[in-house]
Every structure is written in structure tokens, then in C-alpha cells.
Design a protein around this motif. Structure first.
Motif, short mmCIF file in Angstrom:
data_model
loop_
_atom_site.label_atom_id
_atom_site.label_comp_id
_atom_site.label_asym_id
_atom_site.label_seq_id
_atom_site.Cartn_x
_atom_site.Cartn_y
_atom_site.Cartn_z
N GLU A 75 0.83 -1.20 0.00
CA GLU A 75 0.00 0.00 0.00
C GLU A 75 0.87 1.25 0.00
O GLU A 75 2.08 1.17 0.14
N SER A 76 0.23 2.42 -0.13
CA SER A 76 1.03 3.63 -0.22
C SER A 76 1.88 3.81 1.03
O SER A 76 1.43 3.52 2.13
N PRO A 116 -13.89 -6.84 6.98
CA PRO A 116 -12.53 -6.45 6.65
C PRO A 116 -11.69 -6.25 7.90
O PRO A 116 -12.20 -5.86 8.95
N MET A 117 -10.41 -6.55 7.78
CA MET A 117 -9.51 -6.39 8.90
C MET A 117 -9.41 -4.91 9.26
O MET A 117 -9.33 -4.05 8.40
N GLY A 118 -9.45 -4.63 10.54
CA GLY A 118 -9.43 -3.24 10.98
C GLY A 118 -8.03 -2.67 10.94
O GLY A 118 -7.07 -3.31 10.52
N GLY A 119 -7.92 -1.44 11.41
CA GLY A 119 -6.61 -0.81 11.55
C GLY A 119 -6.12 -0.19 10.26
O GLY A 119 -6.69 -0.37 9.20
N GLU A 120 -5.05 0.59 10.38
CA GLU A 120 -4.47 1.27 9.23
C GLU A 120 -2.96 1.12 9.29
O GLU A 120 -2.42 0.73 10.31
N ARG A 132 -1.99 -4.82 13.92
CA ARG A 132 -3.15 -5.21 13.10
C ARG A 132 -3.25 -6.73 12.97
O ARG A 132 -4.13 -7.22 12.28
N ASP A 160 -6.22 3.26 0.16
CA ASP A 160 -5.51 2.01 -0.03
C ASP A 160 -6.47 0.84 0.03
O ASP A 160 -7.52 0.92 0.67
N ILE A 164 -8.07 -0.27 3.30
CA ILE A 164 -8.99 0.72 3.84
C ILE A 164 -10.26 0.77 2.99
O ILE A 164 -11.37 0.93 3.50
N ALA A 204 -11.84 -1.62 1.57
CA ALA A 204 -12.78 -2.66 1.98
C ALA A 204 -13.51 -2.22 3.25
O ALA A 204 -14.71 -2.47 3.39
N GLN A 205 -12.81 -1.55 4.15
CA GLN A 205 -13.46 -1.07 5.39
C GLN A 205 -14.55 -0.07 5.05
O GLN A 205 -15.64 -0.10 5.62
#
Lengths: 322, 322
Positions: free
Chosen positions: A58-59, A267-271, A287, B187, B190, B192-193
Motif C-alpha cells: 500500500e502507499s 474487513p480487517m481493521g486498523g491502518e 493489526r 488504499d 482501507i 474494503a473497510q
């Protein structure tokens, strides 16, 4: 450490740090410390001649920084890049086909430039014949050489970028998100073209993308990056058949499945945390559903001796033999 | 009472230019029911965003609705004045755009922006509005609401900002939300969230959603029905599982085929030759016929059109193109 005779590029313990401190006066008055961003933090991989290695993430994961390090647009802060080819025959294709072409030059001149640089003194007739041939190779017509970049659509501009890259008679191409700015039907045209050219000209690609489905189509080996490090590297088919790192599984899980629409997902949480202050231990642990005490305290070690199949994860090491 | 929230009939959006009138949206008819998510998909320039902007009453002059009608729960809204439309936006139609920073004022705390919007559209007092803002922030999944409510937009990550924008759009419990590429700048993990959040909120509240995106994957995951646009016209409308699995229109089929699949092992991606025509050069008859392998004389002559589910293609409508 040249172990493989067929490797065209070897990257060892590559590091790149950026100083992102506040200005000197602010640091003095506000007593702020210097801050460093570790964009690339100990990365190892090799690419074999004629193959495609994809960096995906990801970015902010450092994949584009690696592209710039490999092409020499940035100098490494540590580690080494060994290129066993002709430096002059390394070319790059950028994401934005609007920004990477000189708007004041005609397409013919844009494509001819690397040719003139590589072989100065080539007769003009030969140059223009070669330009015509290159434009035809990428599916444009020789008469397009007289036009300016703004007269073309995004996909056509990316073809011009490819023609320009080919004019340098490359053996190695660094492609940084070459189709991210394009519509899907045009993306398919450009990806097919790149695959065909690779076969015909025996090109090696370092292919950078955030899109796992594109990467699956293009790459022989995939390296997944997270916060400046490679968390998993596997041959493409194996990575999709048995992803090991929890982050890879998260990424795969986020790809919408066109064959099973209207899926409900959790979807999996967090960033992604800030690369300026990454979490201690394994940077993915906040995460990660598998994280245990060791992940919070210790970082998975680099294992540069393993080339095509490794995962930087304590939880996976305990269950799998990799 | 019927549960149709949005009813668009024969909408036509034009842009008068020096070279003549460009038709950006041509003869588009669609409906969205309560609690339903309609995906508008197409490539750049297909007219999907323009349709969304026309519904919001946000067409940039000289763009204008040339003909057709837009009804919101039975009330005609395309003939309202700018002043009246301003009141509808926010209260009855919420908007979410690609870049959350364009919807947020960088100089105000997010909590204050939420409170202001809530008070503008409801009768709540200051304290009640603030409690409501807190609830909304919690509902869209912002952690540590008590601390974050007094933060400025720049202190949030991209995904968190988009959550705030969703909270803003929901402030007045609108009947309809127009979301224009709400996940494109984010991204994948994110993305998907955010789509999961949008889906859950609309299901719970019965809000109708028009989800405009170029990403077929997002549509497949999120939408109940899909409208595919090409060159300003509807190409195909139908339930998401039908359009994704059994596309009727050759353009939809080509679009689906050009997406690299995670399952197939095809060496080459399917391509649609050529590119979408520019607005000033839309071909006679079916706009897709120059790129279509099934095109016959009828396709060059007459425009196929649909009012409801189906494909705007002579082959699908009449079984032949002669």
C-alpha cells in the motif's frame, strides 16, 4: 555476494532514510528532535534475467522508493544494489503518462531522444526509421510521431512512454504503477503489450503495483512490502495458493471477487502506521490476528540467503517450514 | 407509498461549447429504491459522475440539464432554484466525494463541522447536536471519539477522513446518498473497510445509495444493482450478479474480461480494441459499434435504448443486428 549467475539485479540490505525533521529554528525553539523516515528498511531480493519481480504494497510501504533507488534517482542510505547488466540499458516507465512526457516536444522527438543519447551520431534517416518502427511496435502509427502528447488519450500516452523506454534498447525495465492511471479496458491493452514485448525482447521487469490482480497476471515472483520491508516473497502461483504472512492474507482478502458478488466481509481493521514512528517489534503486530508477545518485542530477522520463498513472521515460522 | 427514492427519466446533460453542444449524458433513466445500492460504473468520460452531479444539482456551468426529469421520493428536483437545491442537499441528499479533503473545511475542528451541519438541518440544540455528532463518529468507526472530536481534518488519515465525510453525509438522515468514487483515493485494505461501512449503514437506515465508481470490483462487492454507462448512455442495467456473471452487452462483457482475474490462468487479458470516443465524436447509431465484434448495419443506423433492466444492444434486444 553474487550467488546466482542468472541474476541481473541483486539488492542487499537496501536502506533509504529521509530526514523529515522540522526546520532548524523550530527544532531549537520547540526542542523537537530530528526525525527520520525509514522509507526502505533493509530489503533484499534478486531478479533473474527475463523474469518479472513485482513489489506490491500500500502507499507508503517504500515500493516506489525502491524503484527510484534501482534507477539511481535516489542514492541508497545503506546496503547495495548490484546490477549485472549495462547501466545504459536500464529504463523506467512511470505511473503518470501525463507528467512524464514533455508537452512541448513532438512524440517523434520524445521517442528519438534515448536513441540519440545512446548512439550519438546516428544518421537522421536511421533514427526516424527506428522511431517509426517503435511506434508500430507499441500499436501506434508512424504518423503519430508528428503529434504532441496532449493529442493522445492516457493509454496511448503510456504506449508512447513504452516506445521511449524501448528506444533505449533496454534489457531491464523498472515499471512504477504503469497502468494505475488507466481505465481497465486500456489497462488490459497495455499489460498485454508489456507481456508480449517481454517475450520478444527478453526483457526483465521490476514491476511495482498496489494491485494484486495485476501483479498476478504479470509477475513470476512477488514480494509483499509493509512499512519499508519485505514481509513475504514467493513465486506468484505459490503466493496465491498458500499466502503465509498475515498481511498478505489481508491484502488477498480485500480483493473483490467478481465471481462471487455481493459477498459480505468483515474487513480487517486498523491502518498502516506512520513510517516515521513504526511500532516496535514486527511493524505489523498492531493489526495482526496472530500476534503474540515475541512479535511486540522483537523484529523478524532479514534472511537474505533465501531468495524466492521467505516470510518475515514469527507466527508463520512456528507453523510452517519456510 | 411507493418505495422509489430516486427516479431519473430520460436525463440529458449538455455542455454548450464554442465548437457546438456536447452531450455528456444522453437519455439516462434509472430508479433507486429505499435501502438499495445502485452502482454506476463506466470508464472515464462515460458520464457516470455527470449523472451524479446532475442529481445533486451541482453541474458546473455551462453544463445544464437539457431535458428529462429527476424526482426524489415523488418531488421533482431538477427544476428547483439553486437556493432550494441547497436546502435539499444535506437534508435529503447526502454527498460523498473521492477526496475527503474537498468536503471538509481544514480550518475547523471536525466536531464543529458535524455540529454545524446537524444544526443546519435539524432542530437540535447545541449540546444535543454535539451528542449526536459523537454518536455518528462512533457509528462510522472512529476510535477514541472523545479525543478526536476536537481534532482538525489534517490530523486524520485518509480512511478516517472519509469516515468523517460519511458521518457528515448522514447528519440529517438523508433519503439518498450520492457517493462519487468514495474509495478511489484510499488504499485497498482501507477501501474494503469503507465499502463495508457504507453497506451496513444504508442497510440499517434504509438509505438509497448511488455509488459511482470505475471499479467493477467495488460494485460487485457493494451494489445490489448495476448501471453500466458508455459514452454518456446506459449500456446495461441489471442485478449485480447477472451483470457480473452473465453480461449481455458486448461492452460489459469486454470490461469484465479485461479485469485480471484471480482465478483464471489466461496468458493474455481480453481486450476491447480502441478507446471510448470523445464527446465531440460520438459515432452514429450504437456508440459502441466501432469497437464491437458483433456490429451489424442496424448498429450503425439506430441507437439502441433501455428504460429498465437489460442491455442497450440490438443483438440483446432483437437477437440480430441486420
Amino acid at each position: 555476494m553474487s550467488l546466482r549467475p542468472d541474476a541481473i539485479l541483486e539488492v542487499d540490505a537496501l536502506e533509504r532514510r529521509f530526514d523529515v525533521s522540522a526546520p532548524w529554528l523550530n527544532r531549537l525553539i520547540e526542542r523537537k528532535p530530528r526525525r527520520t523516515l525509514r522509507a526502505v528498511d533493509g530489503v533484499d531480493f534478486i531478479i533473474r534475467r527475463g523474469q518479472t519481480l513485482a513489489l506490491v504494497g500500500e502507499s507508503g510501504c517504500g515500493k516506489s522508493t525502491i524503484a527510484k533507488l534501482v534507477t539511481g534517482l535516489h542514492a541508497p542510505s545503506g546496503g547495495a544494489i548490484r546490477f549485472h547488466g549495462d547501466r545504459d540499458r536500464l529504463q523506467m516507465i512511470f505511473q503518470d503518462p501525463y507528467a512524464s512526457l514533455n508537452p512541448r516536444w513532438r512524440v517523434g522527438r520524445i521517442v528519438a531522444e534515448p536513441l540519440r543519447t545512446l548512439r550519438p551520431g546516428t544518421p537522421e534517416a536511421e533514427v526516424s526509421a527506428r522511431v517509426d518502427e517503435l511506434l508500430r511496435t507499441v500499436g501506434l502509427s508512424p504518423s503519430d510521431g508528428l503529434k504532441f502528447p496532449h493529442e493522445f488519450s492516457g493509454g496511448q500516452r503510456q504506449r508512447i512512454s513504452i516506445a521511449r523506454a524501448l528506444a533505449g534498447e533496454p534489457e531491464f525495465l523498472v515499471c512504477d504503477e504503469p497502468t494505475s492511471a488507466l481505465d481497465v479496458s486500456v489497462q488490459a491493452q497495455v499489460l498485454n503489450l508489456m507481456k508480449r514485448l517481454q517475450k520478444e525482447m527478453d526483457l526483465t521487469y521490476l514491476f511495482i503495483s498496489h494491485d494484486l490482480s495485476v501483479v498476478r497476471h504479470m509477475a513470476d515472483v512477488i514480494a509483499v512490502m509493509y512499512l519499508g520491508r519485505i514481509v513475504e516473497i514467493q513465486p506468484t502461483a505459490d503466493l496465491f495458493a498458500s499466502p503465509l504472512h498475515p498481511y498478505t492474507r489481508l491484502l488477498l482478502e480485500t480483493i473483490p471477487d467478481l465471481e462471487a458478488p455481493k459477498r459480505d466481509r468483515s474487513p480487517m481493521g486498523g491502518e498502516v502506521p506512520s513510517p516515521v514512528s513504526p511500532p516496535p517489534g514486527c511493524s505489523f503486530h498492531p493489526r495482526c490476528p496472530l500476534a503474540f508477545d515475541r512479535c511486540r518485542a522483537e523484529r523478524p530477522q532479514r534472511r537474505p540467503e533465501v531468495h524466492d520463498r521467505r516470510v518475515a513472521c514469527f507466527a508463520c515460522e512456528e507453523t510452517a517450514d519456510v | 407509498m411507493s418505495d422509489i427514492v430516486l427516479d431519473v427519466r430520460n436525463l440529458r446533460v449538455e455542455f454548450p461549447t464554442r465548437k457546438g453542444i456536447l452531450t455528456a449524458v444522453d437519455d439516462v433513466s434509472l430508479t433507486i429504491r429505499k435501502g438499495e445500492i445502485l452502482g454506476m460504473v463506466g470508464e472515464s468520460g462515460a458520464g457516470k459522475s455527470m449523472t451524479g452531479m446532475a442529481i445533486l444539482g451541482l453541474l458546473e456551468p455551462p453544463g445544464r440539464i437539457a431535458s428529462g426529469a429527476i424526482h426524489l421520493s415523488g418531488d421533482r428536483i431538477d427544476t428547483l432554484s439553486d437556493r432550494e437545491m441547497q436546502d435539499i442537499r444535506g437534508r435529503r441528499i447526502g454527498a460523498i466525494f473521492q477526496d475527503p479533503l474537498t468536503s471538509l473545511n481544514p480550518l475547523f475542528r471536525v466536531g464543529d463541522q458535524l455540529v454545524e451541519t446537524i444544526r443546519l438541518h435539524t432542530d437540535l440544540g447545541k449540546a444535543q447536536a454535539r451528542a449526536r455528532a459523537r454518536d455518528l463518529m462512533r457509528e462510522v468507526g472512529i476510535p477514541a471519539v472523545e479525543e478526536r472530536i476536537d481534532n482538525y481534518p489534517h490530523q486524520f488519515s485518509g480512511g478516517m477522513r472519509q469516515r468523517i465525510v460519511i458521518a457528515l453525509a448522514l447528519c440529517a438522515e438523508p433519503e439518498l446518498i450520492v457517493a462519487d468514487e468514495p474509495t478511489t483515493a484510499l488504499d485497498v485494505s482501507i477501501q474494503a473497510q469503507i465499502t463495508a461501512l457504507l453497506k451496513r449503514l444504508c442497510r440499517e437506515r434504509g438509505t438509497a445509495v448511488m455509488l459511482v465508481t470505475h471499479d467493477m470490483g467495488v460494485i460487485a462487492e457493494t451494489a445490489d444493482r448495476v448501471a453500466v454507462m458508455y459514452a454518456g448512455r446506459l449500456a446495461e442495467v441489471g442485478a449485480v450478479e447477472d451483470v457480473v456473471r452473465r453480461p449481455q452487452h458486448p461492452y460489459t462483457a469486454g470490461l469484465m474480461g479485461s479485469i485480471p482475474s484471480l482465478r483464471s490462468e489466461a496468458e493474455e487479458l481480453r481486450m476491447i480494441p480502441g478507446a471510448m470516443p470523445r464527446l465531440d465524436a460520438i459515432p452514429q447509431g450504437c456508440a459502441f459499434h466501432p469497437r464491437c465484434e458483433h456490429a451489424g448495419p442496424k448498429c450503425r443506423r439506430a441507437v439502441p435504448r433501455i428504460d429498465g433492466p437489460g442491455a442497450a444492444c440490438w443483438l440483446a434486444l432483437e437477437g440480430e443486428t441486420a
